[in-house]
Design an enzyme around this catalytic site. Structure first.
Site, mmCIF file in Angstrom:
data_model
loop_
_atom_site.group_PDB
_atom_site.id
_atom_site.type_symbol
_atom_site.label_atom_id
_atom_site.label_comp_id
_atom_site.label_asym_id
_atom_site.label_seq_id
_atom_site.Cartn_x
_atom_site.Cartn_y
_atom_site.Cartn_z
ATOM 1 C CG ASN A 211 -0.173 -0.159 2.497
ATOM 2 O OD1 ASN A 211 0.605 0.709 2.857
ATOM 3 N ND2 ASN A 211 -0.356 -1.276 3.195
ATOM 4 C CG ASP A 280 -7.670 -4.833 6.345
ATOM 5 O OD1 ASP A 280 -7.166 -4.813 7.481
ATOM 6 O OD2 ASP A 280 -8.198 -3.836 5.804
ATOM 7 N N PRO A 306 -4.308 -11.587 10.348
ATOM 8 C CG PRO A 306 -2.345 -11.980 11.549
ATOM 9 C CD PRO A 306 -2.976 -12.184 10.205
ATOM 10 C CG ASP A 307 -7.277 -6.003 13.574
ATOM 11 O OD1 ASP A 307 -6.508 -5.448 14.382
ATOM 12 O OD2 ASP A 307 -8.086 -5.381 12.868
ATOM 13 C CB ILE A 308 -1.429 -6.455 14.737
ATOM 14 C CG1 ILE A 308 -0.983 -7.244 13.501
ATOM 15 C CG2 ILE A 308 -0.347 -6.467 15.798
ATOM 16 C CD1 ILE A 308 0.112 -6.583 12.701
ATOM 17 C CG LEU A 309 -5.143 -1.728 17.271
ATOM 18 C CD1 LEU A 309 -3.864 -1.395 18.000
ATOM 19 C CD2 LEU A 309 -5.507 -0.601 16.312
ATOM 20 C CE LYS A 344 -10.839 1.463 12.067
ATOM 21 N NZ LYS A 344 -10.174 2.020 10.891
HETATM 22 O O1 C5P Z 1 -9.493 -1.378 10.740
HETATM 23 P P1 C5P Z 1 -8.351 -0.630 10.185
HETATM 24 O O2 C5P Z 1 -7.429 -1.464 9.351
HETATM 25 O O3 C5P Z 1 -8.713 0.659 9.511
HETATM 26 O O4 C5P Z 1 -7.529 -0.213 11.518
HETATM 27 C C1 C5P Z 1 -6.390 0.549 11.446
HETATM 28 C C2 C5P Z 1 -5.552 0.330 12.674
HETATM 29 O O5 C5P Z 1 -5.473 -1.059 12.958
HETATM 30 C C3 C5P Z 1 -4.120 0.775 12.476
HETATM 31 O O6 C5P Z 1 -3.636 1.206 13.731
HETATM 32 C C4 C5P Z 1 -3.443 -0.484 11.985
HETATM 33 O O7 C5P Z 1 -2.062 -0.478 12.247
HETATM 34 C C5 C5P Z 1 -4.167 -1.549 12.766
HETATM 35 N N1 C5P Z 1 -4.284 -2.840 12.063
HETATM 36 C C6 C5P Z 1 -3.719 -3.944 12.633
HETATM 37 N N2 C5P Z 1 -3.829 -5.164 12.016
HETATM 38 C C7 C5P Z 1 -4.507 -5.293 10.857
HETATM 39 C C8 C5P Z 1 -5.104 -4.169 10.285
HETATM 40 C C9 C5P Z 1 -4.975 -2.945 10.909
HETATM 41 O O8 C5P Z 1 -3.112 -3.837 13.695
HETATM 42 N N3 C5P Z 1 -4.574 -6.475 10.290
#
Ligand code: C5P
Length: 407
Positions: A211, A280, A306-309, A344
């Site tokens: 990106n 994503d 995986p969504d790290i946050l 979020k």
């Molecule tokens: O939901 P979205 O992708 O817009 O969220 C953005 C936030 O989530 C950012 O802080 C990004 O670094 C984190 N993120 C993450 N893991 C993912 C996607 C986004 O930690 N797979």
């Protein structure tokens, strides 16, 4: 009062032509109230006399580790202990190499090894020396240990070349010293983790999905945290920018790599800022060989990353007794900031969300500026108007530090 009153600075001068500029630096530090102890290498004394520095600093200059004048103390230990800050200016490739490798074979390098105070290094050398892999490696090694660099400037070099390698102006070095010694340090004693850049999701050995993230916001956050006194780890995906000095840089590629690198450090950090643009989705299959051209269309199947946050939020819930990091997420949106950001924040269990409307000029990817709205569990905390990313970063850390101290 003068800004450096009560501060002791050890000024190390090594043997390059720019050694004469150290006289101006010494005199500036003294005029700002610092007590300056000068150490010169044998090489430095060929370029400028110790008498000049003795006169400007109003203290004897040390050049020989065996020249112990005061029987009550061991001088290099005494000076190292007394220092609030050590500056090496100019720093030759040689002294940088010795510092990086723990060599102590003269008064300056012995004192540097004994010093526990912060160190600022202002290199000066020929452009090819500055770009030599050995020097780059040594500089990176020192930066990872927390040494601050005041980078050389570009211009006419004494050796006749035009390029990067000129000692930074004495004024700039003095200002870096003053900022270090007198600036606000709301994150002193804290360990923070910052993620930056755009993740790279491989399709095959030569192709990938990524990106537009430049890494600039994450780097500004890492740099500001460093200057506010934190120990910083920067988990860095794809970026063309140079990471700031004085922080530990961990390079990763994919979201999965970043996930692993972040989760491994939980429990050992006080704050995590997720400024990286994490993909994503990733290709379901990573081909080992280059995909050959065949039909008229090619379908790539993507699977969720995986969504790290979110994983950090889950980790916090699963480890109630452990050091829970204060978590800051980012949200790049194109409208309806409040709705998406608060959603979020709740979903990912963050402490703060920094939302930027990337449709506005001057905000978001690639620019040096940003416009941000910071949301907490109570709603909008602050709207930060168009500002340099570094300033936005400082404000984010101020808000975070207030909340971390309150907790
Ligand atoms: O939901 P979205 O992708 O817009 O969220 C953005 C936030 O989530 C950012 O802080 C990004 O670094 C984190 N993120 C993450 N893991 C993912 C996607 C986004 O930690 N797979």
């Amino acid at each position: 009062m003068k800004p450096l009153t009560g501060k002791t600075i050890v000024l190390g001068i090594s043997g390059g032509i720019a050694a004469y500029k150290a006289a101006t630096l010494c005199s500036r530090l003294v005029s700002w109230g610092a007590s300056v102890r000068v150490i010169m290498t044998e090489g430095a004394t060929r370029f400028i006399t110790p008498l000049t520095l003795q006169t400007l600093s109003r203290h004897p200059v040390a050049t020989d580790v065996f020249d112990e004048r005061d029987a009550a103390v061991v001088q290099h230990i005494d000076w190292a202990d007394a220092a609030d800050l050590v500056i090496v200016a100019p720093a030759t490739a040689n002294v940088i190499g010795k510092m990086a490798n723990g060599i102590a074979d003269d008064m300056l390098t012995t004192t540097l090894l004994a010093a526990t105070a912060p160190i600022i290094v202002a290199p000066a050398m020929n452009v090819h020396m500055w770009e030599h892999p050995a020097v780059i490696e040594n500089v990176n090694k020192l930066a990872a240990r927390g040494v601050r660099f005041v980078e050389p400037g570009t211009g006419q070099l004494a050796c006749g070349y035009v390029g990067k390698g000129r000692l930074a102006e004495p004024e700039e070095i003095a200002e870096a010293a003053a900022a270090w010694l007198t600036g606000p340090r709301p994150l002193a004693g804290r360990k923070v983790l910052v993620t930056a850049g755009g993740t790279v999701e491989r399709i095959d050995p030569v192709r990938y999905i990524t990106n537009d993230s430049s890494g600039k916001m994450g780097f500004a956050l890492a740099e500001a945290a460093r200057d506010y006194g934190a120990e910083v780890t920067l988990i860095c995906a794809k970026t063309d920018e140079k990471p700031p000095g004085g922080v530990e840089v961990v390079r990763v590629q994919s979201a999965a790599d970043m996930h692993e690198a972040v989760l491994r450090r939980l429990g050992a950090v006080d704050a995590v800022v997720k400024a990286a643009a994490v993909a994503d989705y990733r290709p379901a299959v990573r081909h080992d060989a280059k995909i050959k051209k065949s039909g008229e269309t090619l379908t790539l199947e993507l699977v969720r990353n995986p969504d790290i946050l979110q994983a950090i939020g889950e980790w916090k819930e699963a480890h109630p007794g452990e050091r829970a990091p204060f978590t800051i997420g980012f949200a790049a949106e194109t409208g309806d900031l409040e709705k998406y950001a608060t959603d979020k924040l709740a979903r990912k269990k963050c402490d703060l969300i920094v939302a930027n409307d990337v449709s506005q000029p001057g905000a978001g990817f690639g620019t040096d500026t940003n416009i941000a709205s910071v949301f907490g569990p109570e709603g909008l905390v602050e709207s930060i108007p168009l500002s340099a990313k570094r300033q936005v970063a400082e404000r984010i850390w101020q808000l975070a530090a207030e909340r971390m101290n309150r907790a």
